[in-house]
Scaffold this active site. Structure first.
Site, PDB file in Angstrom:
ATOM      1  N   GLY A  46       0.841  -1.198   0.000  1.00 47.39           N
ATOM      2  CA  GLY A  46       0.000   0.000   0.000  1.00 47.39           C
ATOM      3  C   GLY A  46       0.872   1.243   0.000  1.00 47.39           C
ATOM      4  O   GLY A  46       2.078   1.172   0.307  1.00 47.39           O
ATOM      5  N   GLN A  51       2.701   9.968   1.949  1.00 49.14           N
ATOM      6  CA  GLN A  51       4.042   9.391   2.120  1.00 49.14           C
ATOM      7  C   GLN A  51       5.022   9.858   1.039  1.00 49.14           C
ATOM      8  O   GLN A  51       6.237   9.724   1.208  1.00 49.14           O
ATOM      9  CB  GLN A  51       3.965   7.860   2.110  1.00 49.14           C
ATOM     10  CG  GLN A  51       3.235   7.291   3.317  1.00 49.14           C
ATOM     11  CD  GLN A  51       3.072   5.786   3.217  1.00 49.14           C
ATOM     12  OE1 GLN A  51       2.144   5.295   2.583  1.00 49.14           O
ATOM     13  NE2 GLN A  51       3.996   5.049   3.814  1.00 49.14           N
ATOM     14  N   CYS A  92       5.418  -0.382   7.768  1.00 48.00           N
ATOM     15  CA  CYS A  92       5.153   0.884   7.079  1.00 48.00           C
ATOM     16  C   CYS A  92       6.396   1.287   6.295  1.00 48.00           C
ATOM     17  O   CYS A  92       7.508   1.259   6.837  1.00 48.00           O
ATOM     18  CB  CYS A  92       4.807   1.964   8.106  1.00 48.00           C
ATOM     19  SG  CYS A  92       4.413   3.560   7.371  1.00 48.00           S
ATOM     20  N   LEU A  93       6.186   1.663   5.035  1.00 47.90           N
ATOM     21  CA  LEU A  93       7.324   2.072   4.208  1.00 47.90           C
ATOM     22  C   LEU A  93       7.952   3.363   4.734  1.00 47.90           C
ATOM     23  O   LEU A  93       9.094   3.668   4.401  1.00 47.90           O
ATOM     24  CB  LEU A  93       6.874   2.246   2.752  1.00 47.90           C
ATOM     25  CG  LEU A  93       6.342   0.962   2.092  1.00 47.90           C
ATOM     26  CD1 LEU A  93       5.815   1.255   0.687  1.00 47.90           C
ATOM     27  CD2 LEU A  93       7.418  -0.123   2.053  1.00 47.90           C
ATOM     28  N   HIS A 134      -4.907   1.664   7.566  1.00 50.51           N
ATOM     29  CA  HIS A 134      -3.536   2.169   7.719  1.00 50.51           C
ATOM     30  C   HIS A 134      -3.293   3.346   6.758  1.00 50.51           C
ATOM     31  O   HIS A 134      -2.730   4.374   7.141  1.00 50.51           O
ATOM     32  CB  HIS A 134      -2.569   1.010   7.449  1.00 50.51           C
ATOM     33  CG  HIS A 134      -1.114   1.344   7.481  1.00 50.51           C
ATOM     34  ND1 HIS A 134      -0.237   0.837   8.428  1.00 50.51           N
ATOM     35  CD2 HIS A 134      -0.347   2.108   6.658  1.00 50.51           C
ATOM     36  CE1 HIS A 134       0.980   1.296   8.193  1.00 50.51           C
ATOM     37  NE2 HIS A 134       0.949   2.061   7.109  1.00 50.51           N
ATOM     38  N   GLU A 135      -3.746   3.174   5.499  1.00 49.17           N
ATOM     39  CA  GLU A 135      -3.497   4.217   4.487  1.00 49.17           C
ATOM     40  C   GLU A 135      -4.366   5.458   4.741  1.00 49.17           C
ATOM     41  O   GLU A 135      -3.904   6.592   4.542  1.00 49.17           O
ATOM     42  CB  GLU A 135      -3.743   3.673   3.071  1.00 49.17           C
ATOM     43  CG  GLU A 135      -2.925   2.440   2.681  1.00 49.17           C
ATOM     44  CD  GLU A 135      -1.432   2.565   2.895  1.00 49.17           C
ATOM     45  OE1 GLU A 135      -0.918   3.690   2.974  1.00 49.17           O
ATOM     46  OE2 GLU A 135      -0.769   1.524   3.022  1.00 49.17           O
ATOM     47  N   HIS A 138      -2.714   7.566   7.161  1.00 45.35           N
ATOM     48  CA  HIS A 138      -1.672   8.423   6.548  1.00 45.35           C
ATOM     49  C   HIS A 138      -2.304   9.707   6.001  1.00 45.35           C
ATOM     50  O   HIS A 138      -1.755  10.803   6.193  1.00 45.35           O
ATOM     51  CB  HIS A 138      -0.963   7.693   5.410  1.00 45.35           C
ATOM     52  CG  HIS A 138       0.166   6.793   5.836  1.00 45.35           C
ATOM     53  ND1 HIS A 138       1.239   7.217   6.582  1.00 45.35           N
ATOM     54  CD2 HIS A 138       0.407   5.483   5.572  1.00 45.35           C
ATOM     55  CE1 HIS A 138       2.081   6.207   6.787  1.00 45.35           C
ATOM     56  NE2 HIS A 138       1.599   5.142   6.182  1.00 45.35           N
TER      57      HIS A 138
HETATM   58  O1  K1U Z   1       1.553   2.434   4.026  1.00 46.74           O
HETATM   59  C1  K1U Z   1       2.612   1.819   3.968  1.00 46.74           C
HETATM   60  O2  K1U Z   1       3.590   2.266   4.525  1.00 46.74           O
HETATM   61  C2  K1U Z   1       2.682   0.504   3.230  1.00 46.74           C
HETATM   62  C3  K1U Z   1       2.598  -0.697   4.158  1.00 46.74           C
HETATM   63  C4  K1U Z   1       1.153  -1.173   4.177  1.00 46.74           C
HETATM   64  C5  K1U Z   1       0.768  -2.078   5.310  1.00 46.74           C
HETATM   65  C6  K1U Z   1       1.415  -3.266   5.566  1.00 46.74           C
HETATM   66  C7  K1U Z   1       1.013  -4.081   6.608  1.00 46.74           C
HETATM   67  C8  K1U Z   1      -0.048  -3.725   7.388  1.00 46.74           C
HETATM   68  C9  K1U Z   1      -0.679  -2.541   7.149  1.00 46.74           C
HETATM   69  C10 K1U Z   1      -0.283  -1.723   6.108  1.00 46.74           C
HETATM   70  C11 K1U Z   1       3.521  -1.766   3.610  1.00 46.74           C
HETATM   71  O3  K1U Z   1       3.388  -2.191   2.513  1.00 46.74           O
HETATM   72  S1  K1U Z   1       4.786  -2.333   4.646  1.00 46.74           S
HETATM   73  C12 K1U Z   1       5.568  -3.609   3.665  1.00 46.74           C
HETATM   74  C13 K1U Z   1       4.795  -4.873   3.590  1.00 46.74           C
HETATM   75  O4  K1U Z   1       3.870  -5.084   4.341  1.00 46.74           O
HETATM   76  C14 K1U Z   1       5.142  -5.889   2.560  1.00 46.74           C
HETATM   77  C15 K1U Z   1       6.216  -5.740   1.732  1.00 46.74           C
HETATM   78  C16 K1U Z   1       6.503  -6.708   0.780  1.00 46.74           C
HETATM   79  C17 K1U Z   1       5.719  -7.814   0.671  1.00 46.74           C
HETATM   80  C18 K1U Z   1       4.657  -7.992   1.495  1.00 46.74           C
HETATM   81  C19 K1U Z   1       4.353  -7.023   2.442  1.00 46.74           C
HETATM   82 ZN    ZN Z   2       2.458   3.282   6.281  1.00 42.80          ZN
END
Ligand code: K1U
Ligand code: ZN
Length: 172
Positions: A46, A51, A92-93, A134-135, A138
């Site tokens: 996501g 972000q 979270c990225l 979550h998004e 943000h």
């Molecule tokens: O919003 C963001 O920072 C993105 C975030 C979304 C998210 C993940 C988990 C729970 C709630 C929201 C991410 O994508 S973190 C990375 C991640 O979960 C992932 C990365 C590669 C493969 C699978 C998952």
């Molecule tokens: Zn996030």
């Protein structure tokens, strides 16, 4: 298409509240395309416009392993949320290397505009529900760590400050 720079916590720009999109025009379609590429490249499941320092209400999500099920949510509104709560270990990225359990509504109903500007409604549960909430956080200027206890937040801030010091030493 372009890769966009992802802001990292505790950057104060992550706390701005995003404004509604007025028209799903060519500029917004380009933003969606760039955000999708940035999310796939990271990689993540996501990304919210906040972000990438764009303070308009745009979200991209793709939960598929093949990165071929892009969902675009513009001006998303949660119109119903279950009383039932689920706990999920979130990442979270904008907070790389930090994962922790967050409690959120199990099921939600969301209204939004898609990438063509058409009104849509979805009901989501499981990871999709977690990710949408979550998004939207943000877009409202809230990072998931701010849903954790003060003690955990303090530990995360200390860890990030230490990582920054180590990175600065490594390049000097
Ligand atoms: O919003 C963001 O920072 C993105 C975030 C979304 C998210 C993940 C988990 C729970 C709630 C929201 C991410 O994508 S973190 C990375 C991640 O979960 C992932 C990365 C590669 C493969 C699978 C998952
Ligand atoms: Zn996030």
């Amino acid at each position: 298409m372009a890769l966009l720079n992802i802001l990292h916590f505790p950057d104060p720009r992550l706390h701005k509240v995003a404004k509604p999109v007025q028209a799903v025009d060519a500029r917004i379609k380009q933003l969606v395309s760039d955000m999708a590429q940035t999310m796939y490249d990271a990689p993540g499941i996501g990304l919210a416009a906040t972000q990438v320092d764009v303070h308009e209400r745009v979200i991209v999500i793709d939960l598929s392993d093949e990165q071929n099920e892009l969902r675009v949510l513009i001006n998303p509104e949660i119109v119903w949320a279950s009383d039932e709560i689920q706990t999920y270990e979130e990442g979270c990225l904008s907070v790389p290397g930090v994962y922790d359990e967050v409690k959120r509504a199990s099921e939600i109903k969301v209204q939004f505009l898609d990438q063509n500007g058409a009104a849509q409604t979805i009901e989501a549960d499981g990871l999709l529900s977690v990710c949408i909430q979550h998004e939207i956080d943000h877009l409202n200027g809230k990072v998931f760590v701010e849903r954790l206890s003060s003690l955990k937040q303090s530990r995360i801030r200390t860890k990030i400050a230490k990582q920054k010091r180590e990175q600065a030493t490594a390049v000097s």
